[in-house]
Each structure stands twice: as C-alpha cells, then as structure tokens.
Design an enzyme around this catalytic site. Structure first.
Site, PDB file in Angstrom:
ATOM      1  N   SER A 410      21.080  25.703  14.026  1.00 36.47           N
ATOM      2  CA  SER A 410      21.102  27.128  14.350  1.00 36.47           C
ATOM      3  C   SER A 410      21.871  27.915  13.304  1.00 36.47           C
ATOM      4  CB  SER A 410      21.710  27.355  15.730  1.00 36.47           C
ATOM      5  OG  SER A 410      22.944  26.723  15.820  1.00 36.47           O
ATOM      6  N   HIS A 431      13.998  26.600  14.757  1.00 37.88           N
ATOM      7  CA  HIS A 431      15.185  26.784  15.598  1.00 37.88           C
ATOM      8  C   HIS A 431      14.764  27.117  17.017  1.00 37.88           C
ATOM      9  CE1 HIS A 431      18.775  29.363  16.961  1.00 37.88           C
ATOM     10  NE2 HIS A 431      19.046  28.083  17.173  1.00 37.88           N
ATOM     11  N   GLU A 443      12.485  30.305  16.142  1.00 40.53           N
ATOM     12  CA  GLU A 443      12.602  30.865  14.788  1.00 40.53           C
ATOM     13  C   GLU A 443      12.027  29.864  13.797  1.00 40.53           C
ATOM     14  OE1 GLU A 443      16.865  31.562  14.911  1.00 40.53           O
ATOM     15  OE2 GLU A 443      16.547  33.714  14.705  1.00 40.53           O
ATOM     16  N   ASN A 481      21.271  34.349  15.971  1.00 35.11           N
ATOM     17  CA  ASN A 481      22.708  34.057  15.978  1.00 35.11           C
ATOM     18  C   ASN A 481      23.500  34.967  15.057  1.00 35.11           C
ATOM     19  OD1 ASN A 481      22.501  32.173  17.934  1.00 35.11           O
ATOM     20  ND2 ASN A 481      22.471  30.409  16.578  1.00 35.11           N
TER      21      ASN A 481
END
Ligand code: T1G
Length: 651
Positions: A410, A431, A443, A481
């Site tokens: 991540s 991800h 992702e 993130n």
C-alpha cells in the site's frame, strides 16, 4: 449526413407496427431519443395500416432509463410523461417487449403501454433512489397500481430490479415470451387485435389498497435502518404514498417531489459518482486497444488477512489460484481462513456446491516454484521491503517469462521491487483495500517501467474480480493512502489544539461516514499504520501516543476506545484522551463546531488531492473520489473529497 442508425426504426409485420429503440449502449432516453420516439408513436397511431404497436429495444436491453447526464441541465420536452400521455390517448393497443433491462424511465414507459411482455431473463426496476432521485415519469403511481404497495415500495425505496417471473406473478407484465421476443411480441399484439382486447391503461386502475393503516408509518420507521442521511428514501416513500390519491393528483405530487430530488446536492453527488465509477476505466495511457494478456491462473504469495482475501476474490471470479505460504503452519492457518470464509458465505446464501467449487480452485503450497504455472502473481506478504525484494527476485527466477508480477503493497516503492527482477516491464501494483472480499476498488499502480500491456491486464483482472480498477501512479500511498496521510496530519493538528478524539469522530459521523477515523483505525489495528509511518519517518506524536502506550485497537481490547472482551462496540475511554493530553502536555480544550472540524479534515484531503492531480498520480479528480467512496467509506451522496472540496473549499 448522419450515418448512424435511426434512434427509432419503424417496421410493420402485417398490421403490427414494431418500433425499435436503438440508442447504444443502453437505450437511455436522451432528448433526441424521446423526440424520435414520440414522433414515431404518433405516426403509427395516425396511420391507416397499424392496428397494434410493439415497442422493443435494440442491443442488450429495452431502456435503461432517462439519460442521467441530462439532469445537470434543463431537460427539454418531450419528457417521458409526454410520451406516455400520447400512448394513453391511443385507440390502438401498445405492447412493450422487454429484454435485458427496463429500468427507471424505461419501466415507466413500459407501464405507460397497455400491455407488457418480457423474456424470462429480463429484469425490471426503478433504481432512481440509487441516484438520489425518485421515479419522475409516473413510476410511483403506476407501479403500486400494478403490483401493490408492498412490492412497489420495496422496488422504489430499495432500487433493485425484479426478474420477469415475479413480475408476471405480481401483474407487472402480462406474459413471458419463451421464444424469440420480437416474434412473440408481434403474435401477442396480433391476438389483442383479433380478440379486440381492451386498451388497459394503468392510470385507470384503482389506487392501491393500503395493506394496513400503519403501512407508511412503518415504512418511514424502517427507513431509519437504512443510511439515515439519504434524503431520497423519504422522498420515495412520500411519492408512493401519493398513489393513494386520484391518479392525476398523485402524478402532480410525484412531479413536485421528483423535481426537488433532481435539484438536491445528494443526487448531484450520486449522479456524479455513477459516471465517476465508469470513467475510471478510461485511462489516457491505456487506450482501449491496448493488448491484454490472458490470465487464467493466479498465484498469491502470502496467505495472511490480505493474501487469503485476494485468493478468495480470484477464486470467486473463476481463476485457478495457487496460494503460497512460508511454512506448513502458516498454510494451515490460511486454509482455515478460507474454509471459515466459505462456511459463512454458505450461511449468507452461497450454494454449498458452488462454495466447494470455489474453494477447490485454491491450491495451497509452501513451494514457491509452484508459481511457474501462474499468468499473474500477486505478492501480499507483510509490508517489509527487504522481504518483498527477496520474493520478487525469486519470482523472477521461477515465474513464466510473460507472467505479470504484482505487489499488493500500500505504500512501498514498486520500482525497488521491479529492480529486483529482470522484467520490470511486467511489474505493477495491484493494491486491494481491506477487507478485499468486500471493497469494490483496486488501485492498478504504474511503476516507472510498467508496460501498458501489464497495466491493461491489471485493469482487466480488476474488472473480472468485479471491482472498479483505478489507475494510479507510483508515489507514497498512491491515491487512497496519500489522502489518508493528509487526513491523519489534519487530525493530529486538531488533537494538538485540544479537540478531542470523540469530537473528531462524532463530526465525521455527522458528516456521513459510518464511523469516525479513530474508530476505523481501532478496527484496522493501530500497529500496522504506526509501523508504516515509522518506516517512512512520518511522526504523528499524538495520533501515535496511543500505540506507544501498547493500545493497538480492537485486537488488544483498547485503542482510541476501549472494548469489552468479545465485543467490538467502541466505548469512549477517558484514558485514551488522557494519553493524548499527556503527549501534548496540556489538557486545555478548544471547541470547534462539527462543520469546522470536517472542513479542516476534508480541506486537507482536498488540497492533497489537487497535489495528486498536479503530480499526475491520479488520472482525474473523480478517480480520487471513487477510491475514497469505495475504499474508505466516504459517503457517496457527498460525492467524494474532490467533489465536496470543489463545492466547499474552492481556493
Ligand atoms: N444514462 C446515461 N448513460 C448511461 C445510463 C443512463 N441511464 N446507463 C448507463 N449509461 C452508460 C454508462 O455511463 C456507460 O457509459 C455505458 O452506458 C454502459 O453502462 C425519469 C429519473 C443499464 C444495468 O439508474 O444501471 O430514469 O462508460 O457500464 O454494466 O423516472 O448501466 O461506456 O461511456 O453500467 O452493462 C434510471 C443506470 C435513470 C440505470 C447496464 N436508470 N444504468 O450495466 O453497463 S433516472 C438507471 C445501469 C430515470 C426516470 C428516472 C447500468 C445497466 P460508458 P454500464 P452495464
């Protein structure tokens, strides 16, 4: 010269006029289509040869509803009600022939016909509530008259379609056509003419019976169990309740309510999200003709929480899966996780034999050379760069030359992993968001040397996993993130000013999140993000003070909240606030309103989102919103951090 096929084709089979609606991809009733359809219906109603009319859709369905893109501007007549009015004045029977989907305005037009027939696979519904709308062309008035209030309300407030057999049983359609729909519909129409069948206008049916005097009181009480913030549910109940009135009064009431929902901020956000989800598939550097490699076998490295969930996603999508664990004990734990998942899936309704088929698709092993059969390898081990580098070096030796090597990291640097291989062009990020079996986004991360073919394959695999793949550039935290980090920075600042843990969580829940950031962190486990922050040299002394005190969240019975043994309910804990106050060296309080707290946090996220766009990490602002709505629970009826930010923090 317009060389496209006409939006509505008129043909005759004997005395039956067949009007074929052809507005790819889903026959949405755009202004142009409505204009063509109204003219075509008027023409055949006025000619001398037509004795009956069949409306049918070209392509994969009847009509998917109004053109959603039109709601952000004034919509011109003829609108669907005007078309329905023409049909209800007709002196010839009109039959809707439904295949695929008849949704929203599409079902409303069908209910404006005298008769409806459908293929057995056809599905009919009023999904408007999912767009923050109510039906706006008589659906809330005709559907209750045809199927009764309980089913009509459930369809309109829930927004889910029903299948043709139930529709037939409840009177929404008149017949299921088992053979070829067009021919069957023409035969049905011919019989109406032969039998001089009545012109059944749904508007002439009596208002629906009230199952009991408390029906709508109970309906409104039930709404509180749904998302308490969504206004459209209430609007739908009010519009359906108007079906108890004489028809034209009810229609007028529906029109008022519908207009208010179209103008609502919530519907604008939900309509934006509808297209945002679909636009994410359009990636400037991955044109539609980018080659995609065939993937049949997936290897997952690591059978922990994420790895086993990724293996389940792949097995559920029909892939063969090789799940590689480090040792027999770890593999046994992974196998137990898989079995537990499918046992609960069976309890939730998955058929036992299907669950076994899926489970059998996952072959566990401790031999990493088992990856040699995989077309795609997904590395999902702990966030330890050195370990991942070793694994990528091993994968490089053992995987097929054309296999794609993906990491589920991540935030670690994918280029570093790619450089551990001789095939950096085949290395990408995939991800997944926890829990991977539920979160609908993934992702697809482009490393410096990732080939377009590898990335396009990653996007295709994301779609096959029934997720929304979002292309992301490689940076610390990719898209999701990176905004999460911005949110934690803003939260740290608020804590340092004396805003409490509870104030912050309550403000974000009042905004529309299901839980606040601190409850969410307790659920995820505080040690994971803590370790990640420390590895990247990011200090949040107040946010991390709780972890320094050995409180890791639900898993240790205490984090920002405390938890009774075996209970996940977060209980406010003065000890947690005391730890934060000690770390900040003060117990002074600042009071900010909930709106001010939200503005501080979402404003920081919006600014970081603009940096993502500037850095070319995200293809478009709506991709950021899709990630945060589907990956972090940002309320869809608020549009997402960028949609909301554009309207509230334009700097
Ligand atoms: N309007 C405009 N575009 C639409 C559309 C619509 N209603 N439905 C789909 N599209 C586009 C979509 O953006 C995509 O475009 C392509 O079609 C394929 O869609 C007056 C007020 C029908 C089940 O809510 O549920 O009627 O990305 O990828 O997976 O009372 O589309 O290819 O450029 O979703 O096969 C009510 C919405 C409207 C149905 C097909 N109707 N659509 O799913 O394809 S409001 C809906 C769907 C209304 C009336 C009220 C699905 C589908 P692009 P897709 P799919």
């Amino acid at each position: 010269m317009n060389d496209r096929a006409p939006l509505v084709r008129t043909e005759h089979v004997g005395a039956v006029a067949i009007l074929t609606i052809d507005n790819p991809p889903v026959n949405a009733t755009s202004h142009a289509l409505r204009t063509a359809l109204k003219a075509a219906i008027e023409a055949v109603l006025g000619d001398l040869i037509t004795q009956a009319v069949v409306l049918i859709g070209a392509g994969r369905g009847f009509i998917a509803g109004a053109d959603i893109s039109e709601f952000d501007r004034k919509r011109d007549e003829p609108l669907n009600p005007a078309i329905i009015a023409v049909m209800e004045r007709a002196n010839k029977p009109i039959v809707a022939a439904i295949h695929g989907h008849a949704l929203g305005g599409g079902l409303e037009l069908a209910m404006g016909c005298h008769y409806r027939v459908a293929t057995r696979e056809a599905r009919m519904g009023q999904p408007e509530v999912k767009l923050g709308l109510t039906p706006g062309a008589g659906g809330t008035q005709r559907l209750p008259r045809l199927v009764g209030l309980p089913l009509a309300l459930d369809m309109i407030v829930g927004g889910d379609p029903i299948a043709a057999p139930l529709a037939l049983e409840r009177g929404l359609i008149d017949s299921i056509i088992e053979g070829e729909l067009r021919a069957g519909a023409v035969a049905f129409a011919d019989n109406l003419v032969r039998d001089k069948a009545p012109l059944k206008r749904v508007r002439d049916l009596p208002p629906p019976e009230l199952p009991d005097p408390e029906f709508f009181v109970q309906a409104r009480a039930d709404l509180t169990k749904r998302r308490p913030h969504l206004q459209a549910h209430d609007s739908c109940v009010a519009a359906v309740e108007a079906s108890l009135l004489p028809f034209d009064e009810g229609l007028a009431r529906e029109a008022e309510i519908f207009a208010a929902t179209v103008a609502s901020e919530q519907s604008k956000a939900l309509r934006y999200q509808f297209f945002a989800e679909r636009d994410a598939a359009k990636v400037s550097y991955l044109p539609a003709d980018t080659p995609v490699r065939e993937v049949k076998q997936v290897a997952v490295i690591g059978g922990g929480t994420m790895g086993s969930a990724i293996a389940i996603c792949c097995a559920d999508a029909g892939y063969g899966v090789t799940l590689v664990e480090a040792d027999p004990a770890a593999l046994a734990r992974a196998r137990a996780t898989l079995r537990k998942h499918y046992d609960s899936a069976i309890k939730r309704g998955l058929k036992g034999d299907e669950a076994e088929r899926r489970l059998t698709r996952i072959v566990g092993t401790t031999a990493i050379d088992a990856v040699s059969i995989a077309d795609l390898v997904v590395e999902a081990v702990t966030e330890d760069l050195a370990l991942k580098q070793q694994i990528f070096a091993a994968l490089d030796r053992m995987a097929k030359p054309e296999a794609i090597l993906a990491t589920n990291t991540s935030y670690l640097d994918i280029d570093t992993l790619a450089s551990a291989t001789h095939r950096p062009e085949n290395v990408i990020g995939l991800h997944f968001f926890a829990p991977a079996t539920q979160m609908r986004v993934i992702e697809v991360v482009r490393a410096t040397k990732s080939s377009t073919e590898a990335l396009a394959t990653g996007m295709a695999v994301g779609r096959k996993l029934r997720k929304i793949p979002v292309a992301a550039g490689a940076c610390d935290g990719f898209i999701g993130n990176r905004l999460l980090t911005a949110r934690w920075r803003a939260t740290e600042a608020l804590l340092s000013e004396g805003i409490t843990i509870l104030d912050i969580d309550r403000a974000m829940v009042a905004f529309g999140f299901a839980v606040g950031p601190f409850v969410a962190a307790d659920m995820a486990g505080l040690d994971i993000s803590y370790r990640a922050r420390k590895q990247r040299g990011r200090n949040l002394p107040l946010v991390d003070a709780i972890v320094d005190a050995g409180r890791f969240g639900q898993k240790t019975g205490a984090g920002y909240y405390r938890y009774d043994p075996g209970n996940r309910t977060p209980l406010p804990d003065p000890e947690a606030q005391a730890i934060v106050d000690k770390a900040r060296g003060s117990t002074t309080r600042t009071s900010l309103s909930a709106d001010e707290i939200v503005a501080r946090i979402l404003g920081a996220m919006y600014d970081e989102g603009k940096n993502l766009l500037k850095d070319g990490i995200a293809e478009r602002a709506s991709d950021i919103d899709v990630i945060w709505v589907y990956g972090y629970g940002f309320p869809a009826y608020r549009g997402g951090p960028m949609f909301y930010g554009e309207r509230n923090f334009k700097r």
